[in-house]
Design a protein around this motif. Structure first.
Motif, PDB file in Angstrom:
ATOM      1  N   CYS A 156       0.849  -1.200   0.000  1.00 20.20           N
ATOM      2  CA  CYS A 156       0.000   0.000   0.000  1.00 20.20           C
ATOM      3  C   CYS A 156       0.882   1.247   0.000  1.00 20.20           C
ATOM      4  O   CYS A 156       2.003   1.212   0.516  1.00 20.20           O
ATOM      5  N   PRO A 157       0.363   2.365  -0.545  1.00 22.62           N
ATOM      6  CA  PRO A 157       1.118   3.626  -0.458  1.00 22.62           C
ATOM      7  C   PRO A 157       1.334   4.016   0.999  1.00 22.62           C
ATOM      8  O   PRO A 157       0.525   3.694   1.863  1.00 22.62           O
ATOM      9  N   HIS A 158       2.435   4.720   1.265  1.00 22.29           N
ATOM     10  CA  HIS A 158       2.667   5.209   2.619  1.00 22.29           C
ATOM     11  C   HIS A 158       1.612   6.259   2.982  1.00 22.29           C
ATOM     12  O   HIS A 158       1.284   7.122   2.163  1.00 22.29           O
TER      13      HIS A 158
ATOM     14  N   THR B  68      -6.665  10.508   4.505  1.00 24.19           N
ATOM     15  CA  THR B  68      -5.481   9.649   4.372  1.00 24.19           C
ATOM     16  C   THR B  68      -5.652   8.361   5.166  1.00 24.19           C
ATOM     17  O   THR B  68      -5.336   7.262   4.685  1.00 24.19           O
TER      18      THR B  68
ATOM     19  N   CYS C 175      -6.985   0.239   1.493  1.00 23.36           N
ATOM     20  CA  CYS C 175      -5.935  -0.557   0.846  1.00 23.36           C
ATOM     21  C   CYS C 175      -5.681  -1.832   1.655  1.00 23.36           C
ATOM     22  O   CYS C 175      -5.477  -2.909   1.079  1.00 23.36           O
TER      23      CYS C 175
END
Length: 221
Positions: A110-112, A139, A146
């Motif tokens: 997953c994106p940070h 966020t 995710c």
């Protein structure tokens, strides 16, 4: 009955052979590639560890929103519990965690969940002014979504083939779904002024992780 007649007394792994694991051979016999699963798990818990780190930072920027901070703290600690729950499974499958944390974070599925920055025009504004609660909740919400996709994939991959990994993944998935509901509720009210209840109740203690924390055997004594 003689020992060599007992049904499960022997198999494809020779006695004393430490180069193979019956636990992995059994997965192959059931149609699952244990090496592929192992790599997926490393990517998945890389995301959990990354989320734990970045939630620490996001939580710091929720000053003045103490209720948001408490809920983010639950999600933060429970994501760490997910990492700790599954990490031993990587070793059981003949693997290990990357020795370099940069490599580990690079593999995260997953994106940070980095501190968000609002944009006006082409350039970002100062983070301190724009990392408001709404952006932080967005966020947090997308990070949980995710995670749901990640653990749903692991559940699908292992269902009916690997009960041990499936049990872990399904327990984690239940908590990730709860986390999503928490942040849907908070973002709906913060951004849109809409009530969108999650059925959330305060955990017994921070990061309780009711599904994914392994209880000590003597807890029930």
């Amino acid at each position: 009955m003689a020992d060599d007649e007992r049904r499960h007394g022997s198999g494809s792994v020779e006695p004393g052979d430490t180069s193979k694991r019956v636990g992995m051979e059994a997965l192959k016999e059931r149609g699952l590639d244990p090496e592929e699963l192992r790599e997926r798990l490393i990517d998945a818990i890389g995301a959990e560890f990354s989320t734990y780190y970045y939630y620490t930072n996001l939580r710091m920027h929720l000053a003045g929103h103490e209720d948001y901070k408490e809920i983010t703290e639950d999600a933060r600690l429970e994501d760490r519990a997910h990492f700790e729950l599954v990490a031993p499974r990587v070793y059981e499958l003949g693997g290990s965690l990357p020795g370099d944390i940069g490599d580990f974070m690079g593999r995260a599925s997953c994106p940070h969940a980095e501190l968000p920055t609002a944009y006006e025009g082409d350039e970002p504004d100062e983070i301190g002014e724009d990392a408001d609660a709404e952006l932080i909740l967005e966020t947090l919400l997308e990070a949980e979504r995710c995670a749901i996709r990640t653990w749903s994939e692991i559940c699908d991959m292992t269902h009916g083939k690997d009960p041990r990994t499936y049990d872990m993944a399904s327990r984690i998935l239940q908590e990730e779904i709860e986390h999503e509901a928490w942040f849907v509720e908070l973002l709906s009210m913060e951004r849109d002024g809409e009530a969108n209840p999650a059925g959330h109740f305060v955990r017994g203690e921070p990061g309780e992780a009711p599904y994914s924390t392994n209880r000590r055997i003597n807890d029930s004594a």
